[in-house]
Design an enzyme around this catalytic site. Structure first.
Site, short mmCIF file in Angstrom:
data_model
loop_
_atom_site.label_atom_id
_atom_site.label_comp_id
_atom_site.label_asym_id
_atom_site.label_seq_id
_atom_site.Cartn_x
_atom_site.Cartn_y
_atom_site.Cartn_z
CG HIS A 1 19.80 51.66 13.06
ND1 HIS A 1 19.68 52.22 11.81
CD2 HIS A 1 19.11 50.49 13.00
CE1 HIS A 1 18.95 51.45 11.04
NE2 HIS A 1 18.58 50.38 11.73
CD GLU B 1 21.53 55.24 12.04
OE1 GLU B 1 20.51 54.75 11.54
OE2 GLU B 1 22.52 54.55 12.40
CB CYS C 1 20.17 48.63 9.29
SG CYS C 1 18.74 47.60 9.68
#
Length: 223
Positions: A200, A202, A86
């Site tokens: 994302h 994560e 990002c």
């Protein structure tokens, strides 16, 4: 694996990223942007998401001049693995470590939701554990995620296998999310050691939180 995660004023995903890689068994250090050298044992450098310097001027444009970025450039030039997520992707673009640029989403609104991605190229360490055309469900959260590159640059990305991920529906049909050229969600450099994506992974590490598709993406770096 020893992972270094950069931290800038306004970064907000560094601890999510630390958690994600620790969950995979990695040793993770968070490094403040004012440092001038990466830890010598760094095997993967991650530039996480957030709003470095408040996204003032342009997303990633100020962070590109941070003290640590000279060391990042040197690390990447020597073949070190770099992942930008990002805002991290935006910083890599501003630093010239990846081609192209980011514009405002064509809706001019912030987009925050799970969205499907199609694997376009898995001939790289990042997506090596995923199949070609496989579909994963990964959260997106961005306002300036509209990836742009000119026609000549796009052709070069295609010819070199640098387009990694595209936005799609659950059936793998490529679709527009934010106006990105060719619906691109993630790319790499020609040498395939620097990777950037707007979604994302994560944030997709636990079924309890909606999906764990991020696990298999990040595991590619553990080879």
């Amino acid at each position: 694996m020893n992972v270094t995660v950069l931290q800038f004023p306004g970064t907000n995903c560094e601890y999510d990223t630390k958690y994600a890689f620790e969950k995979l068994g990695c040793e993770v250090k968070i490094l403040w942007h004012k440092e001038t050298k990466l830890p010598e044992d760094t095997e993967l450098l991650v530039i996480p998401g957030g709003f470095s310097y408040g996204d003032y001027l342009r997303s990633g444009a100020i962070a590109r001049f941070a003290n640590i970025m000279d060391s990042v450039q040197e690390y990447a030039a020597k073949g070190g693995k770099v992942l930008g997520i990002c805002n991290g992707f935006q910083i890599l673009l501003e630093a010239g470590l990846l081609p192209g640029a980011m514009k405002r989403n064509d809706s001019l609104h912030f987009i925050s939701k799970f969205n499907h991605l199609k694997v376009i190229n898995n001939d790289n360490i990042f997506l090596s554990k995923l199949k070609l055309d496989e579909v994963v469900n990964i959260p997106v959260a961005h306002h300036d995620g509209n990836y742009y590159i000119d026609d000549e640059g796009l052709k070069e990305l295609e010819e070199n296998g640098q387009i990694l991920l595209k936005y799609c529906d659950e059936n793998g049909e490529v679709k527009n999310l934010n106006g990105s050229v060719s619906q691109i969600a993630g790319i790499c450099n020609k040498e395939k050691n620097v990777f950037g994506l707007m979604p994302h992974p994560e944030r997709a590490m636990e079924d309890l939180l909606g999906c764990d598709d991020g696990v298999i993406m990040l595991k590619g770096f553990l080879k």
